[in-house]
Design a protein around this motif. Structure first.
Motif, PDB file in Angstrom:
ATOM      1  N   GLU A   1       0.922  -1.138  -0.026  1.00 24.21           N
ATOM      2  CA  GLU A   1      -0.015   0.166   0.131  1.00 24.21           C
ATOM      3  C   GLU A   1       0.833   1.298  -0.018  1.00 24.21           C
ATOM      4  O   GLU A   1       2.043   1.309   0.823  1.00 24.21           O
TER       5      GLU A   1
ATOM      6  N   VAL B   1      -6.232  -0.086  -9.375  1.00 25.02           N
ATOM      7  CA  VAL B   1      -6.961   1.217  -9.751  1.00 25.02           C
ATOM      8  C   VAL B   1      -8.296   1.019  -9.525  1.00 25.02           C
ATOM      9  O   VAL B   1      -9.242   1.404 -10.325  1.00 25.02           O
ATOM     10  N   GLY B   2      -8.992   0.882  -8.386  1.00 28.27           N
ATOM     11  CA  GLY B   2     -10.133   0.778  -7.933  1.00 28.27           C
ATOM     12  C   GLY B   2     -11.181  -0.097  -8.493  1.00 28.27           C
ATOM     13  O   GLY B   2     -12.415  -0.009  -8.555  1.00 28.27           O
TER      14      GLY B   2
ATOM     15  N   TYR C   1     -11.753  -4.521  -8.121  1.00 32.14           N
ATOM     16  CA  TYR C   1     -11.614  -5.853  -7.662  1.00 32.14           C
ATOM     17  C   TYR C   1     -12.726  -6.806  -7.850  1.00 32.14           C
ATOM     18  O   TYR C   1     -13.865  -6.252  -7.881  1.00 32.14           O
TER      19      TYR C   1
HETATM   20  C1  G1P Z   1      -7.367   2.856  -2.397  1.00 32.15           C
HETATM   21  C2  G1P Z   1      -6.616   1.526  -1.988  1.00 32.15           C
HETATM   22  C3  G1P Z   1      -5.352   1.499  -2.901  1.00 32.15           C
HETATM   23  C4  G1P Z   1      -5.723   1.468  -4.380  1.00 32.15           C
HETATM   24  C5  G1P Z   1      -6.445   3.004  -4.604  1.00 32.15           C
HETATM   25  C6  G1P Z   1      -7.161   3.010  -6.008  1.00 32.15           C
HETATM   26  O1  G1P Z   1      -6.551   4.001  -2.020  1.00 32.15           O
HETATM   27  O2  G1P Z   1      -6.192   1.561  -0.723  1.00 32.15           O
HETATM   28  O3  G1P Z   1      -4.650   0.508  -2.741  1.00 32.15           O
HETATM   29  O4  G1P Z   1      -4.743   1.652  -5.205  1.00 32.15           O
HETATM   30  O5  G1P Z   1      -7.619   2.980  -3.651  1.00 32.15           O
HETATM   31  O6  G1P Z   1      -7.853   4.245  -6.011  1.00 32.15           O
HETATM   32  P1  G1P Z   1      -7.294   5.515  -1.758  1.00 32.15           P
HETATM   33  O7  G1P Z   1      -7.445   6.163  -3.034  1.00 32.15           O
HETATM   34  O8  G1P Z   1      -8.610   5.189  -1.040  1.00 32.15           O
HETATM   35  O9  G1P Z   1      -6.249   6.139  -0.497  1.00 32.15           O
END
Ligand code: G1P
Length: 291
Positions: A191, A205-206, A208
């Motif tokens: 992360e 990229v959001g 899964y």
């Molecule tokens: C989250 C996830 C991250 C992912 C990202 C995509 O992060 O924790 O692993 O790559 O979304 O947008 P956030 O953008 O909520 O900080």
């Protein structure tokens, strides 16, 4: 193999990247041309064959629930005035799919948000879509993940290559070493790593597809990066067990939580619209000459 019938979309975030627009309205309701970002994301799920949408919501997000519900006064007025096309536009939103809502009481992180949906999802594989990422509608992103899930029977993260300077904004996976042209085995996922220690430039990229086994991992998570319960930490455990693959997403992506990308998305979505393309293009050409 179980078909993916449910999608979880967390919408409880505060949207601090987009203040002051998000002071009193959910960031998910910001429009791309005239359609809220959240509707684009829901439609992507529906086009991928999903029927049930579970929104993980929080305080101040009622506008999202209202958007997908019947708007009686509005519909009655449009009907009375003979505004048939507008009425159709408003009513079809309610019928996109079956909507349900669970609340995330405290903003404890993405891992916690997904765990909140556990009972709504049950013992079935599901899609997880994060609302900030919007993909070109012509090429639905989720389809690539569902194909990888069907080929492997494992959980899938959707990935794209990002510039090195952006790796610290994302979960980053190892590059392809084993798999096929459309997916590879994930052995590491980190992360928001510093570029120097990132395993690659392949960013989650959001999108899964997750098997219900993810919930057992989420239930015993300890706080991770930023003191939040990180989905990535649960995914790392699944990767260590050989239960996670990455699928590259070919579609054009916009991070609508980023102001520049949000503007780009509006311009490109407007240029795709029959009713706006010609006059908007003429306006843009005029602008280029002016500046
Ligand atoms: C989250 C996830 C991250 C992912 C990202 C995509 O992060 O924790 O692993 O790559 O979304 O947008 P956030 O953008 O909520 O900080």
């Amino acid at each position: 193999m179980d078909k993916i019938r449910k999608a979880v979309i967390p919408v409880a975030g505060l949207g601090t990247r987009f203040l002051p627009a998000t002071k009193a309205q959910p960031k998910e309701m910001l429009p791309l041309v005239d359609k809220p970002v959240i509707q684009h994301v829901v439609e992507e799920a529906i086009h991928a064959g999903i029927e049930n949408i579970v929104l993980v919501t929080g305080r101040g997000k009622q506008a999202i629930e209202n958007h997908f519900d019947v708007a009686y006064e509005l519909e009655e007025t449009l009907d009375r005035r003979g505004r048939t096309e507008d009425l159709r536009l408003v009513q079809e939103i309610t019928h996109l799919g079956q909507f349900s809502y669970v609340r995330q009481g405290e903003p404890l992180g993405l891992g916690h948000a997904v765990l909140c949906a556990r009972h709504a999802v049950g013992e079935m594989p599901f899609a997880l879509l994060l609302g900030d990422d919007v993909f070109d509608e012509a090429d639905p992103a989720l389809g690539a993940l569902i194909a990888a899930y069907e080929a492997t029977g494992k959980s899938v993260v959707g990935v794209q290559e990002v510039p090195e300077s952006h790796v610290s904004r994302y979960g980053i996976v190892n590059p392809a070493a084993s798999g096929s042209a459309t997916w590879w085995d994930v052995t590491r996922i980190v992360e928001k790593p510093a570029p120097a220690v990132a395993p690659s430039r392949w960013a989650v990229v959001g999108r899964y597809v997750l098997l219900p086994e993810v919930f057992a991992h989420l239930a015993i998570l300890k706080p991770g990066v930023g003191g939040e319960y990180q989905l990535t930490d649960a995914l790392m455990e699944m990767a260590a067990e050989g239960r996670l693959v990455a699928a590259p997403i070919p579609a054009r992506r916009f991070d609508t939580g980023d102001k520049l990308d949000y503007l780009k998305a509006n311009v490109e979505f407007a240029l795709k619209r029959e009713d706006l393309r010609a006059p908007f293009q003429a306006y843009l050409e005029g602008l280029v000459k002016k500046f």
